[in-house]
Design a protein around this motif. Sequence first.
Motif, mmCIF file in Angstrom:
data_model
loop_
_atom_site.group_PDB
_atom_site.id
_atom_site.type_symbol
_atom_site.label_atom_id
_atom_site.label_comp_id
_atom_site.label_asym_id
_atom_site.label_seq_id
_atom_site.Cartn_x
_atom_site.Cartn_y
_atom_site.Cartn_z
ATOM 1 N N GLN A 40 -11.089 9.895 36.660
ATOM 2 C CA GLN A 40 -10.490 10.982 35.898
ATOM 3 C C GLN A 40 -9.078 10.630 35.447
ATOM 4 O O GLN A 40 -8.237 10.238 36.248
ATOM 5 C CB GLN A 40 -10.445 12.253 36.743
ATOM 6 C CG GLN A 40 -11.808 12.870 37.004
ATOM 7 C CD GLN A 40 -11.688 14.129 37.852
ATOM 8 O OE1 GLN A 40 -11.142 14.108 38.940
ATOM 9 N NE2 GLN A 40 -12.209 15.232 37.349
ATOM 10 N N LEU A 41 -8.840 10.782 34.159
ATOM 11 C CA LEU A 41 -7.481 10.670 33.636
ATOM 12 C C LEU A 41 -6.713 11.939 33.969
ATOM 13 O O LEU A 41 -7.287 13.033 34.032
ATOM 14 C CB LEU A 41 -7.518 10.473 32.120
ATOM 15 C CG LEU A 41 -7.883 9.072 31.620
ATOM 16 C CD1 LEU A 41 -8.316 9.142 30.163
ATOM 17 C CD2 LEU A 41 -6.699 8.133 31.775
ATOM 18 N N LYS A 42 -5.414 11.811 34.148
ATOM 19 C CA LYS A 42 -4.594 13.002 34.409
ATOM 20 C C LYS A 42 -4.699 13.987 33.258
ATOM 21 O O LYS A 42 -4.673 15.207 33.468
ATOM 22 C CB LYS A 42 -3.139 12.573 34.620
ATOM 23 C CG LYS A 42 -2.930 11.758 35.895
ATOM 24 C CD LYS A 42 -1.483 11.297 36.046
ATOM 25 C CE LYS A 42 -1.305 10.447 37.299
ATOM 26 N NZ LYS A 42 0.079 9.945 37.438
ATOM 27 N N LEU A 43 -4.851 13.470 32.041
ATOM 28 C CA LEU A 43 -4.960 14.343 30.878
ATOM 29 C C LEU A 43 -6.291 15.096 30.860
ATOM 30 O O LEU A 43 -6.356 16.239 30.399
ATOM 31 C CB LEU A 43 -4.791 13.517 29.599
ATOM 32 C CG LEU A 43 -4.607 14.267 28.283
ATOM 33 C CD1 LEU A 43 -3.492 15.308 28.382
ATOM 34 C CD2 LEU A 43 -4.307 13.274 27.166
ATOM 35 N N ASP A 44 -7.369 14.476 31.370
ATOM 36 C CA ASP A 44 -8.653 15.172 31.526
ATOM 37 C C ASP A 44 -8.493 16.377 32.448
ATOM 38 O O ASP A 44 -8.954 17.481 32.156
ATOM 39 C CB ASP A 44 -9.708 14.239 32.130
ATOM 40 C CG ASP A 44 -10.265 13.239 31.149
ATOM 41 O OD1 ASP A 44 -10.488 13.604 29.981
ATOM 42 O OD2 ASP A 44 -10.486 12.084 31.553
ATOM 43 N N VAL A 45 -7.862 16.125 33.582
ATOM 44 C CA VAL A 45 -7.694 17.180 34.592
ATOM 45 C C VAL A 45 -6.795 18.285 34.054
ATOM 46 O O VAL A 45 -7.092 19.481 34.221
ATOM 47 C CB VAL A 45 -7.111 16.588 35.888
ATOM 48 C CG1 VAL A 45 -6.822 17.692 36.901
ATOM 49 C CG2 VAL A 45 -8.078 15.568 36.489
ATOM 50 N N LEU A 46 -5.716 17.920 33.377
ATOM 51 C CA LEU A 46 -4.816 18.919 32.806
ATOM 52 C C LEU A 46 -5.539 19.772 31.765
ATOM 53 O O LEU A 46 -5.403 21.005 31.756
ATOM 54 C CB LEU A 46 -3.608 18.223 32.165
ATOM 55 C CG LEU A 46 -2.611 19.130 31.427
ATOM 56 C CD1 LEU A 46 -2.030 20.181 32.366
ATOM 57 C CD2 LEU A 46 -1.508 18.288 30.796
ATOM 58 N N SER A 47 -6.328 19.140 30.898
ATOM 59 C CA SER A 47 -7.074 19.883 29.876
ATOM 60 C C SER A 47 -8.064 20.847 30.530
ATOM 61 O O SER A 47 -8.224 21.988 30.089
ATOM 62 C CB SER A 47 -7.817 18.918 28.954
ATOM 63 O OG SER A 47 -6.920 18.053 28.287
ATOM 64 N N ASP A 48 -8.717 20.382 31.582
ATOM 65 C CA ASP A 48 -9.660 21.231 32.302
ATOM 66 C C ASP A 48 -8.949 22.430 32.927
ATOM 67 O O ASP A 48 -9.454 23.561 32.900
ATOM 68 C CB ASP A 48 -10.365 20.409 33.381
ATOM 69 C CG ASP A 48 -11.509 21.156 34.031
ATOM 70 O OD1 ASP A 48 -12.449 21.528 33.311
ATOM 71 O OD2 ASP A 48 -11.464 21.377 35.262
ATOM 72 N N GLU A 49 -7.778 22.202 33.478
ATOM 73 C CA GLU A 49 -7.009 23.290 34.084
ATOM 74 C C GLU A 49 -6.576 24.313 33.040
ATOM 75 O O GLU A 49 -6.596 25.526 33.292
ATOM 76 C CB GLU A 49 -5.790 22.720 34.804
ATOM 77 C CG GLU A 49 -6.134 21.940 36.068
ATOM 78 C CD GLU A 49 -4.952 21.216 36.666
ATOM 79 O OE1 GLU A 49 -3.889 21.146 35.992
ATOM 80 O OE2 GLU A 49 -5.064 20.701 37.802
ATOM 81 N N ILE A 50 -6.184 23.857 31.867
ATOM 82 C CA ILE A 50 -5.775 24.760 30.785
ATOM 83 C C ILE A 50 -6.943 25.650 30.358
ATOM 84 O O ILE A 50 -6.800 26.868 30.201
ATOM 85 C CB ILE A 50 -5.250 23.951 29.577
ATOM 86 C CG1 ILE A 50 -3.909 23.302 29.918
ATOM 87 C CG2 ILE A 50 -5.115 24.839 28.339
ATOM 88 C CD1 ILE A 50 -3.447 22.276 28.901
ATOM 89 N N ILE A 51 -8.111 25.037 30.187
ATOM 90 C CA ILE A 51 -9.295 25.787 29.760
ATOM 91 C C ILE A 51 -9.732 26.767 30.846
ATOM 92 O O ILE A 51 -10.041 27.931 30.570
ATOM 93 C CB ILE A 51 -10.435 24.813 29.404
ATOM 94 C CG1 ILE A 51 -10.052 24.007 28.161
ATOM 95 C CG2 ILE A 51 -11.740 25.568 29.164
ATOM 96 C CD1 ILE A 51 -10.955 22.820 27.881
ATOM 97 N N THR A 52 -9.735 26.324 32.097
ATOM 98 C CA THR A 52 -10.138 27.178 33.210
ATOM 99 C C THR A 52 -9.236 28.402 33.316
ATOM 100 O O THR A 52 -9.713 29.539 33.454
ATOM 101 C CB THR A 52 -10.106 26.393 34.531
ATOM 102 O OG1 THR A 52 -11.006 25.295 34.456
ATOM 103 C CG2 THR A 52 -10.506 27.285 35.699
#
Length: 285
Positions: A40-52
């Motif tokens: 997982q890229l940090k940007l993947d995780v950040l994007s997921d957190e924003i959407i969640t």
Amino acid sequence: MTQLEQIFKAIKEVAIRISEEIKYADLGYTAHENATGDMQLKLDVLSDEIITAKFKELECVKALVSEEKDDALNLNENSKYIIAYDPLDGSSLVDVNFAVGSIFGIYENKLNPQNLVAAVYSIYGPRLELVINDKKGSLPSLYRLAKDGEFKFVKELKLNEKGKLNATGATQKGWSEKHIKFIRELFLQGHRLRYSGAMVSDLHQILLKGGGLFSYPATSDAPNGKLRVLFEVLPFAFIYENAGGATSNGINDSLFDITISKTHQTTPCFFGSKFEINLMHKFYE
């Protein structure tokens, strides 16, 4: 505002936020893998957190299913909409400044192909654009972010009977002989190679240029393909078929004929104009 309109509004808001984060975010990797074994890229995780965080605000959302989540996140038991999404498709290409995007499939009550009622994707490039397909049988619509911070309708999207572009993925040494012959035939017919490695970007180009083929076939090392059915494949199948195109997994007449057996299921996939998909079936018979 209908419940679907609330969901579309939320997607517009997260698209703007993710677009801004991409410009400045840390492009490094985390120490974790997602459910299909990708780091997982940090940007993947950040994007997921924003959407969640945004979808948690909506009472109409029953659950969230993400490429970056191992399991479904249940939110409102009595609601009906399940959002399956890829928070940042093509994220490994951000470091070379390619266009990437987010993909959303909106399912009613159950995660199966027949319950997909709408699909949306955003593309983060020189301009921020959004394609929304709000019901089966309707053409997908293109929106573009304007200076005033609002998404403006640009046009409806429709595929021609035959296109000119060929975006074909997977490592070539793993291609089957029939796939090699099929791709060779497309080039002999004058199709031009257009492949970036970001599904959103490649499918967006084919859709806006009027047609062609995107394929990610079965290979010797990935016989079930690598693209995820619920998060990536079905939302784009919904959009392409509604735009007058066709889809297949190389066997079935439509990607909607796939049976879902697990959340992170993958499949070989073909999206394109009807001519290219019909030609593929001739080589794959």
